[in-house]
Design a protein around this motif. Structure first.
Motif, PDB file in Angstrom:
ATOM      1  N   LEU A  94      -1.945 -10.673   4.332  1.00 14.72           N
ATOM      2  CA  LEU A  94      -0.987  -9.759   3.716  1.00 14.72           C
ATOM      3  C   LEU A  94      -1.446  -9.409   2.306  1.00 14.72           C
ATOM      4  O   LEU A  94      -1.756 -10.294   1.502  1.00 14.72           O
ATOM      5  CB  LEU A  94       0.407 -10.385   3.665  1.00 14.72           C
ATOM      6  N   LYS A  95      -1.468  -8.118   2.026  1.00 18.43           N
ATOM      7  CA  LYS A  95      -1.813  -7.624   0.696  1.00 18.43           C
ATOM      8  C   LYS A  95      -0.641  -6.798   0.178  1.00 18.43           C
ATOM      9  O   LYS A  95      -0.225  -5.832   0.807  1.00 18.43           O
ATOM     10  CB  LYS A  95      -3.080  -6.765   0.762  1.00 18.43           C
ATOM     11  N   ILE A  96      -0.105  -7.225  -0.951  1.00 18.80           N
ATOM     12  CA  ILE A  96       0.959  -6.485  -1.617  1.00 18.80           C
ATOM     13  C   ILE A  96       0.345  -5.776  -2.820  1.00 18.80           C
ATOM     14  O   ILE A  96      -0.255  -6.410  -3.692  1.00 18.80           O
ATOM     15  CB  ILE A  96       2.103  -7.414  -2.093  1.00 18.80           C
ATOM     16  N   CYS A  97       0.491  -4.468  -2.859  1.00 21.92           N
ATOM     17  CA  CYS A  97      -0.179  -3.673  -3.886  1.00 21.92           C
ATOM     18  C   CYS A  97       0.826  -3.083  -4.875  1.00 21.92           C
ATOM     19  O   CYS A  97       1.972  -2.807  -4.525  1.00 21.92           O
ATOM     20  CB  CYS A  97      -0.964  -2.548  -3.216  1.00 21.92           C
ATOM     21  N   GLY A  98       0.355  -2.882  -6.097  1.00 22.74           N
ATOM     22  CA  GLY A  98       1.182  -2.224  -7.100  1.00 22.74           C
ATOM     23  C   GLY A  98       2.045  -3.161  -7.909  1.00 22.74           C
ATOM     24  O   GLY A  98       3.163  -2.819  -8.312  1.00 22.74           O
ATOM     25  N   VAL A  99       1.537  -4.368  -8.183  1.00 23.60           N
ATOM     26  CA  VAL A  99       2.299  -5.353  -8.953  1.00 23.60           C
ATOM     27  C   VAL A  99       2.153  -5.055 -10.443  1.00 23.60           C
ATOM     28  O   VAL A  99       1.049  -4.807 -10.935  1.00 23.60           O
ATOM     29  CB  VAL A  99       1.810  -6.777  -8.627  1.00 23.60           C
ATOM     30  N   CYS A 155     -10.736  -4.806   8.992  1.00 28.56           N
ATOM     31  CA  CYS A 155      -9.950  -3.651   8.557  1.00 28.56           C
ATOM     32  C   CYS A 155      -8.525  -4.031   8.160  1.00 28.56           C
ATOM     33  O   CYS A 155      -7.844  -4.770   8.882  1.00 28.56           O
ATOM     34  CB  CYS A 155      -9.866  -2.614   9.680  1.00 28.56           C
ATOM     35  N   PHE A 156      -8.092  -3.499   7.018  1.00 27.17           N
ATOM     36  CA  PHE A 156      -6.689  -3.536   6.644  1.00 27.17           C
ATOM     37  C   PHE A 156      -6.044  -2.254   7.173  1.00 27.17           C
ATOM     38  O   PHE A 156      -6.685  -1.204   7.244  1.00 27.17           O
ATOM     39  CB  PHE A 156      -6.533  -3.539   5.117  1.00 27.17           C
ATOM     40  N   LEU A 157      -4.775  -2.346   7.507  1.00 30.54           N
ATOM     41  CA  LEU A 157      -4.014  -1.168   7.905  1.00 30.54           C
ATOM     42  C   LEU A 157      -2.981  -0.880   6.832  1.00 30.54           C
ATOM     43  O   LEU A 157      -2.270  -1.782   6.377  1.00 30.54           O
ATOM     44  CB  LEU A 157      -3.323  -1.400   9.246  1.00 30.54           C
ATOM     45  N   ALA A 158      -2.906   0.380   6.397  1.00 29.52           N
ATOM     46  CA  ALA A 158      -2.009   0.759   5.306  1.00 29.52           C
ATOM     47  C   ALA A 158      -1.361   2.107   5.618  1.00 29.52           C
ATOM     48  O   ALA A 158      -1.700   2.777   6.575  1.00 29.52           O
ATOM     49  CB  ALA A 158      -2.785   0.830   3.993  1.00 29.52           C
ATOM     50  N   GLY A 159      -0.416   2.476   4.764  1.00 22.79           N
ATOM     51  CA  GLY A 159       0.220   3.785   4.884  1.00 22.79           C
ATOM     52  C   GLY A 159       1.554   3.725   5.610  1.00 22.79           C
ATOM     53  O   GLY A 159       1.603   3.673   6.839  1.00 22.79           O
ATOM     54  N   GLY A 160       2.633   3.714   4.859  1.00 18.86           N
ATOM     55  CA  GLY A 160       3.960   3.770   5.466  1.00 18.86           C
ATOM     56  C   GLY A 160       4.369   2.528   6.226  1.00 18.86           C
ATOM     57  O   GLY A 160       5.275   2.571   7.062  1.00 18.86           O
ATOM     58  N   ILE A 161       3.726   1.410   5.950  1.00 23.96           N
ATOM     59  CA  ILE A 161       4.069   0.174   6.655  1.00 23.96           C
ATOM     60  C   ILE A 161       5.241  -0.507   5.963  1.00 23.96           C
ATOM     61  O   ILE A 161       5.288  -0.617   4.745  1.00 23.96           O
ATOM     62  CB  ILE A 161       2.862  -0.773   6.724  1.00 23.96           C
ATOM     63  N   LYS A 162       6.182  -0.945   6.771  1.00 24.83           N
ATOM     64  CA  LYS A 162       7.355  -1.659   6.270  1.00 24.83           C
ATOM     65  C   LYS A 162       7.797  -2.669   7.320  1.00 24.83           C
ATOM     66  O   LYS A 162       7.167  -2.793   8.389  1.00 24.83           O
ATOM     67  CB  LYS A 162       8.480  -0.680   5.926  1.00 24.83           C
ATOM     68  N   GLU A 163       8.859  -3.370   7.030  1.00 19.80           N
ATOM     69  CA  GLU A 163       9.279  -4.470   7.901  1.00 19.80           C
ATOM     70  C   GLU A 163       9.466  -4.036   9.348  1.00 19.80           C
ATOM     71  O   GLU A 163       9.102  -4.763  10.282  1.00 19.80           O
ATOM     72  CB  GLU A 163      10.581  -5.080   7.366  1.00 19.80           C
ATOM     73  N   ILE A 177       0.703  -3.351   1.974  1.00 19.75           N
ATOM     74  CA  ILE A 177       2.016  -2.747   1.755  1.00 19.75           C
ATOM     75  C   ILE A 177       2.254  -2.530   0.264  1.00 19.75           C
ATOM     76  O   ILE A 177       1.944  -3.391  -0.560  1.00 19.75           O
ATOM     77  CB  ILE A 177       3.151  -3.637   2.306  1.00 19.75           C
ATOM     78  N   SER A 178       2.816  -1.390  -0.058  1.00 16.23           N
ATOM     79  CA  SER A 178       3.224  -1.120  -1.438  1.00 16.23           C
ATOM     80  C   SER A 178       4.646  -0.582  -1.446  1.00 16.23           C
ATOM     81  O   SER A 178       5.598  -1.286  -1.740  1.00 16.23           O
ATOM     82  CB  SER A 178       2.265  -0.143  -2.114  1.00 16.23           C
ATOM     83  N   SER A 179       4.812   0.684  -1.069  1.00 17.27           N
ATOM     84  CA  SER A 179       6.149   1.293  -1.088  1.00 17.27           C
ATOM     85  C   SER A 179       7.099   0.618  -0.103  1.00 17.27           C
ATOM     86  O   SER A 179       8.311   0.627  -0.295  1.00 17.27           O
ATOM     87  CB  SER A 179       6.052   2.785  -0.774  1.00 17.27           C
TER      88      SER A 179
END
Length: 223
Positions: free
Chosen positions: A12-17, A169-177, A194-196
């Motif tokens: 898990l990568k949390i971005c924008g801290v 590969c990481f998967l990103a873009g619009g991912i949420k719970e 995940i960021s937003s």
């Protein structure tokens, strides 16, 4: 279906801290990767001085800082790598193999290269860009999008059908719970970015949402 390198547990990568409260919570939750965004146009932007203060607080080996850059001049990005003692960087612009080669030659860093995906042709970049340790598959911005990255939008995951790669590969873009389970079960990515998806408003993280996501991935990994 995409077949990246298999991993026992999804990272898990949390971005924008941007603040100590969020950082301490992520450390408590043992999040694998914490992203610090150095693109000034982003609502999640953090300056070098503030990032240094936070990164110096990371005191557990299981969590690593990732510097996120967009088309930085080589001399400038190398300054950030050196000062912050970065071991991982994420390149979110048009950086090419020569750019990556220069960084690798001078610094012992792992490189995550973001690729915007709109069609299957975009995925070919995975086999064309050299020197990358991980790829991050993201929504491809259009002319109306001012920011690089997913912009809270999910790309068409069906494009990954029958696409094979030996890269992590990481998967990103619009991912949420509510769609993490789908992402992991369909594609078995090395990691989820995940960021937003864990924000209560633009650029402001929600500890509650972070907790839910961390606990969900933990349950998935334990199966």
């Amino acid at each position: 279906m995409i077949k990246p390198i298999k991993t026992k547990k999804t990272k898990l990568k949390i971005c924008g801290v941007k603040n100590l409260e969020t950082l301490n919570f992520l450390l408590k939750k043992r999040v694998d990767f914490i992203g610090f965004i150095f693109f000034e146009g982003s609502p999640r932007y953090i300056n070098l001085d503030d990032a240094e203060k936070l990164i110096n607080k990371i005191n557990i080996k299981s969590t690593v800082a990732v510097g996120v850059f967009v088309d930085f001049p080589l001399l400038k990005i190398q300054k950030y790598i050196k000062r912050l003692k970065l071991k991982y960087i994420q390149l979110h612009g048009k950086e090419n193999s020569n750019y990556i080669k220069t960084i690798k030659k001078n610094y012992n860093v792992k490189i995550i290269k973001a690729i915007g995906v709109k069609n299957k042709k975009d995925l070919n970049l995975i086999n064309e860009i050299r020197g990358v340790d991980y790829f991050l598959l993201d929504y491809k911005k259009n002319k109306k999008d001012n920011l690089p990255g997913g912009n809270s939008k999910k790309f068409n995951w069906n494009l990954l059908s029958n696409f094979n790669t030996t890269k992590k590969c990481f998967l990103a873009g619009g991912i949420k719970e509510n769609n993490i389970m789908e992402a992991i079960s369909l594609f078995n990515p090395y990691g989820i970015d995940i960021s937003s998806g864990v924000e209560k408003k633009l650029g402001v993280k929600s500890l509650h949402k972070i907790s839910n996501v961390v606990d969900l991935i933990k349950r998935i990994n334990e199966k």
